[in-house]
Design a protein around this motif. Structure first.
Motif, mmCIF file in Angstrom:
data_model
loop_
_atom_site.group_PDB
_atom_site.id
_atom_site.type_symbol
_atom_site.label_atom_id
_atom_site.label_comp_id
_atom_site.label_asym_id
_atom_site.label_seq_id
_atom_site.Cartn_x
_atom_site.Cartn_y
_atom_site.Cartn_z
ATOM 1 N N LEU A 159 0.781 -1.417 -0.138
ATOM 2 C CA LEU A 159 -0.154 0.191 0.110
ATOM 3 C C LEU A 159 1.017 1.421 0.139
ATOM 4 O O LEU A 159 0.675 2.231 0.458
ATOM 5 N N ARG A 160 2.080 1.184 -0.884
ATOM 6 C CA ARG A 160 3.125 2.331 -0.683
ATOM 7 C C ARG A 160 2.279 3.634 -1.154
ATOM 8 O O ARG A 160 2.519 4.600 -0.546
ATOM 9 N N GLY A 161 1.804 3.691 -2.265
ATOM 10 C CA GLY A 161 1.204 4.806 -3.015
ATOM 11 C C GLY A 161 0.132 5.566 -1.934
ATOM 12 O O GLY A 161 0.255 6.826 -1.540
ATOM 13 N N SER A 162 -0.936 4.935 -1.449
ATOM 14 C CA SER A 162 -1.676 5.383 -0.498
ATOM 15 C C SER A 162 -1.327 5.924 0.686
ATOM 16 O O SER A 162 -1.641 6.976 1.324
ATOM 17 N N ASN A 163 -0.360 5.352 1.264
ATOM 18 C CA ASN A 163 0.201 5.532 2.504
ATOM 19 C C ASN A 163 1.127 6.587 2.407
ATOM 20 O O ASN A 163 1.065 7.613 3.056
ATOM 21 N N TYR A 164 1.627 6.891 1.363
ATOM 22 C CA TYR A 164 2.691 8.072 0.947
ATOM 23 C C TYR A 164 1.696 9.365 0.898
ATOM 24 O O TYR A 164 1.831 10.346 1.523
ATOM 25 N N GLY A 235 -11.541 -5.581 5.423
ATOM 26 C CA GLY A 235 -10.104 -5.564 6.186
ATOM 27 C C GLY A 235 -9.396 -4.253 5.663
ATOM 28 O O GLY A 235 -9.788 -3.502 4.867
ATOM 29 N N ASP A 236 -8.427 -4.039 6.307
ATOM 30 C CA ASP A 236 -7.494 -2.909 5.946
ATOM 31 C C ASP A 236 -6.216 -3.204 4.686
ATOM 32 O O ASP A 236 -5.119 -3.066 4.982
ATOM 33 N N TRP A 237 -6.638 -4.063 3.582
ATOM 34 C CA TRP A 237 -5.755 -4.585 3.006
ATOM 35 C C TRP A 237 -5.571 -3.801 1.589
ATOM 36 O O TRP A 237 -5.040 -4.282 0.620
ATOM 37 N N SER A 238 -6.237 -2.667 1.466
ATOM 38 C CA SER A 238 -6.286 -1.984 0.163
ATOM 39 C C SER A 238 -5.909 -0.536 0.562
ATOM 40 O O SER A 238 -5.817 -0.206 1.505
ATOM 41 N N ASP A 239 -6.367 0.364 -0.542
ATOM 42 C CA ASP A 239 -5.773 1.658 -0.484
ATOM 43 C C ASP A 239 -6.521 2.523 0.364
ATOM 44 O O ASP A 239 -6.346 3.880 0.613
ATOM 45 N N HIS A 240 -7.587 1.903 0.735
ATOM 46 C CA HIS A 240 -8.706 2.787 1.753
ATOM 47 C C HIS A 240 -7.917 2.913 3.133
ATOM 48 O O HIS A 240 -8.382 3.763 3.918
ATOM 49 N N ALA A 241 -7.034 1.705 3.569
ATOM 50 C CA ALA A 241 -6.730 1.822 4.850
ATOM 51 C C ALA A 241 -5.945 2.983 5.405
ATOM 52 O O ALA A 241 -6.392 3.255 6.588
#
Length: 328
Positions: A159-164, A235-241
Motif C-alpha cells: 500500500l505504498r502509494g496510498s500510505n505516502y 479488512g485494511d488490505w487495500s488503499d482505503h486503509a
C-alpha cells in the motif's frame, strides 16, 4: 524496445482516439464501455505493471495522458521505498482534480500496479478503468464538492502509494476530505460489494446501496459471516486503509464472494476460486472465456453507481456533507 513500442502506441491513441473529438465520442458511449477500453489497454498493450518497472511507468504515463486529454491538469507525486534487497524502488501517484462548488473533497482512488507476470485485468485494471470512466462522465457536471482522482502506485508492495499520499496530507486537507472511495478488483467476482466504516461514518456505503436499488443493480455488503469482519465492513488490505487510519470515512467497491472459502472476501468465485495475483487467471483471455459478459456487466454497474453517487451529496451550512437521495 517494449518501452518504445508502447510509447508509440500511446501517441497513436492520443492523437487518433482521444483528441477533442475522440473524447466527445467516448463520452457518448454506454456505461462500462469506456472502462473496458482502458482495462484492455492496460492489460494487453502494457501487461504487468510491477512497482518500479517500465510497465508501471508506462501505465502511469497512460493514466496521466488520459486525464490530460479529458481536460484535467494531472500531477505526478513521486515517491521511493526500499525493496526486498535494500534496493531503492521508484514509483508515483497520479492525481487529477475536478473542481466543485465547494473546496471540500471526495477522493476516488485505484491502484494501477500489479504483481509479477499478471496482466492485472481484475487487480486492478478494472478499478483504474472505472475511475477514468467516471472522470470522463462527470467532467462537465457541476458537482457540489471537489473530486480528486488518485491513481496509486505500488499498492501490491504494501500500500505504498496510498500510505505516502496520506502521509503528505496536512491537517486542513484531511479535515476537508469528506470521504475516500476505493476501487479494487471489480471485474470478476461472483457478486458486487460495497464496504464502509462501521457506524455513522459508513454513510457513503448506505448511499451507494440506495442508488443501486434505484438503478436495479444487485449490490451487496459483506454479510458478516466471519466475525473478524462485521457486516458491511472489510479488512485494511487495500488503499482505503491509510485514509481510514487518518479518520476519513471510506467506501470500498470490489467484486468477490464473502460467502465461500474462509468468508473473508479472498475467494472470489465458486467456479475458479481466486482470480487476482494468478498469472493463469487474471488475464483477458481467461476472464472473457470463463466469465463471458461478467466483466462488462460489473464495469457498467460500478460506473453507473459511482457517477450518480458523486452527485448525491450536498453541504450543509457548516460545510459538512450529508447524503441526499435526490439531486437538487
Amino acid at each position: 524496445m517494449k518501452k518504445l513500442l508502447v510509447y508509440a502506441l500511446l501517441a497513436i491513441w492520443v492523437f487518433a482516439g482521444l483528441g477533442t473529438q475522440g473524447v466527445q465520442a467516448k463520452g457518448a458511449q454506454q456505461y462500462g464501455e469506456i472502462s473496458f477500453d482502458h482495462v484492455s489497454y492496460l492489460a494487453t498493450e502494457i501487461g504487468d505493471r510491477v512497482a518500479g518497472t517500465t510497465g508501471e511507468e508506462l501505465a502511469r504515463d497512460y493514466i496521466y495522458q488520459t486525464f490530460e486529454q479529458l481536460g484535467y491538469q494531472p500531477e505526478v507525486q513521486p515517491f521511493s521505498f526500499s525493496g526486498p534487497n535494500k534496493n531503492k524502488i521508484h514509483s508515483a501517484n497520479v492525481t487529477a482534480v475536478k473542481p466543485g462548488r465547494s473546496k471540500h473533497e471526495i477522493i476516488i482512488g485505484a491502484h494501477y500496479d500489479t504483481v509479477n507476470r499478471v496482466e492485472g485485468v481484475d487487480d486492478n485494471g478494472s478499478g483504474v478503468g472505472v475511475m477514468l470512466e467516471v472522470a470522463e462522465k462527470i467532467q462537465n457536471i457541476d458537482t457540489p464538492y471537489t473530486i480528486r482522482f488518485i491513481a496509486f502506485g505500488a499498492e501490491e508492495t504494501g500500500l505504498r502509494g496510498s500510505n505516502y499520499y496520506v502521509s503528505q496530507m496536512t491537517k486542513p486537507e484531511i479535515n476537508h476530505t469528506k470521504a475516500m472511495i476505493n476501487l479494487d478488483s471489480l471485474a470478476v467476482g461472483d457478486m458486487r460489494y460495497v464496504h464502509g466504516n462501521a457506524g455513522k461514518k459508513g454513510w457513503v456505503r448506505e448511499l451507494a446501496l440506495d442508488i443501486s436499488n434505484e438503478l436495479d443493480i444487485d449490490l451487496h455488503v459483506n454479510p458478516g459471516l466471519n466475525p473478524h469482519y462485521p457486516k458491511g465492513t472489510t479488512g485494511d488490505w487495500s488503499d482505503h486503509a491509510a485514509f481510514k487510519e487518518a479518520g476519513i470515512p471510506f467506501t470500498y467497491f470490489e467484486s468477490t464472494n464473502w460467502e465461500i472459502g474462509a468468508q473473508d472476501g479472498y475467494t472470489q468465485t465458486r467456479e475458479h476460486g481466486s482470480i487476482w495475483h494468478n498469472p493463469l487467471k487474471d488475464n483477458m483471455a481467461f476472464i472473457q472465456s470463463e466469465f463471458p459478459g461478467r466483466m462488462k456487466e460489473h464495469l457498467q454497474s460500478y460506473s453507473r453507481i459511482l457517477t450518480e453517487l458523486v452527485q448525491r451529496v450536498q453541504p450543509n451550512s457548516k460545510g459538512q456533507y450529508m447524503p441526499w437521495l435526490s439531486k437538487q
